[in-house]
Design a protein around this motif. Sequence first.
Motif, PDB file in Angstrom:
ATOM      1  N   UNK A  62      -4.357  -1.237   7.842  1.00 35.69           N
ATOM      2  CA  UNK A  62      -3.175  -1.078   6.999  1.00 35.69           C
ATOM      3  C   UNK A  62      -3.214  -1.974   5.757  1.00 35.69           C
ATOM      4  N   UNK A  63      -3.937  -3.085   5.850  1.00 37.28           N
ATOM      5  CA  UNK A  63      -3.868  -4.121   4.822  1.00 37.28           C
ATOM      6  C   UNK A  63      -4.302  -3.654   3.433  1.00 37.28           C
ATOM      7  N   UNK A  64      -5.489  -3.037   3.254  1.00 39.66           N
ATOM      8  CA  UNK A  64      -5.902  -2.683   1.881  1.00 39.66           C
ATOM      9  C   UNK A  64      -4.962  -1.716   1.177  1.00 39.66           C
ATOM     10  N   UNK A  65      -4.438  -0.706   1.897  1.00 41.12           N
ATOM     11  CA  UNK A  65      -3.534   0.249   1.262  1.00 41.12           C
ATOM     12  C   UNK A  65      -2.208  -0.397   0.893  1.00 41.12           C
ATOM     13  N   UNK A  66      -1.735  -1.301   1.718  1.00 42.22           N
ATOM     14  CA  UNK A  66      -0.501  -2.014   1.393  1.00 42.22           C
ATOM     15  C   UNK A  66      -0.702  -2.857   0.135  1.00 42.22           C
ATOM     16  N   UNK A  67      -1.844  -3.524   0.043  1.00 44.89           N
ATOM     17  CA  UNK A  67      -2.119  -4.384  -1.115  1.00 44.89           C
ATOM     18  C   UNK A  67      -2.210  -3.581  -2.408  1.00 44.89           C
ATOM     19  N   UNK A  68      -2.704  -2.364  -2.338  1.00 39.44           N
ATOM     20  CA  UNK A  68      -2.883  -1.571  -3.559  1.00 39.44           C
ATOM     21  C   UNK A  68      -1.630  -0.797  -3.953  1.00 39.44           C
TER      22      UNK A  68
END
Length: 360
Positions: A67-73
């Motif tokens: 979940x982390x990369x999509x949340x960051x972008x």
Amino acid sequence: MDNTTNTLAEQSKLRRLVNSYGVPRLIITGFLLLMFILAPVAGVDFATQITNVINRFSWNAIMVLAMVPMIHSGCGLNFGLPLGIISGLLGATLSIEFGFTGGMSFLMAIVIATPFALVLGGGYGWMLNKIKGGEMMVATYVGFSSVSFMCMMWLLLPYKSPTMVWGFAGKGLRTTISLEGFYDQFLAKFLQIDLNRFGINLVIPTGSLLFFALLAFLMWVFLHTKTGTAMTAVGSNPTFAKAAGISVDKTRLLSVVLSTWLGAVGILLYEQGFGFVQIYMAPLNMAFPAVAAILIGGASVNKASITNVIIGTILYQGLVTMTPTVMNAIVHLDISEVIRIIVSNGMIVYALTRKTEGGK
């Protein structure tokens, strides 16, 4: 006077600590601790439950990490995680089809799953770039529809391995495929700590935990690189990021591909711990526990950290594991599945209703 000042300072510090952790999350943590306290009182073996919680954490943590990369972008919560899971399932089944066994079948499953994750994640990311602002709604549709489409493909793809195909027809994959002889417990048994020899029913899947730790560390490093910083900038303020010369669409696309690949690796880690590959409708709702876990861990739709992943996975999987077992032992009725559904779905609903609040 000094004592009063010190007391007020300590209270203020405690208040800030509670606020940063979040009152609801504090309540969930307290309830989980209560389950651990009640376990021996109810006659439940404490060490066994610790083993179960650790196992479930090791199985699910990478899918939460996805979940982390999509949340960051700024792409939001990845409800399209089934695309990554399908990539992993294709890697697993093709690895078995090609005759790889033991640990090599796990490594080859990752290798084979990677191009599928790149292609599916690329198409998924391209789609999300076209509908900025409605990512999560479309992602949910993409996830559900991809699972339904693969229900047909699992029957039509020309698999021949007798380990996987239906025996009476010789074609079409079985619903559940055993990993015995392939990568069953491959990582879980690597450097495994087994205390059963000392009369304690505690087994720690060291290899699985180390594998998650490696990916979590690499994710942390990536987020601190120039590309990772650009990804965070795109999620925080796309207008500013574009003015700074960052390609918003390419950065978002990269985050989706990375999230999809982590989903593929995550399901492979889950399978090696569980001992089976489950296909057809099995991936349908797997995104929701991952989404709930990272939100319960303190993330929001535009901010997430490795700490959120770890805390959220422990809390979610801990409650799902402990509550049914302890309650079952207390009331002496076999209602564990009912309780598990109530607890897991309750946490999912709670998390989704707080998706914009983060750690508050």
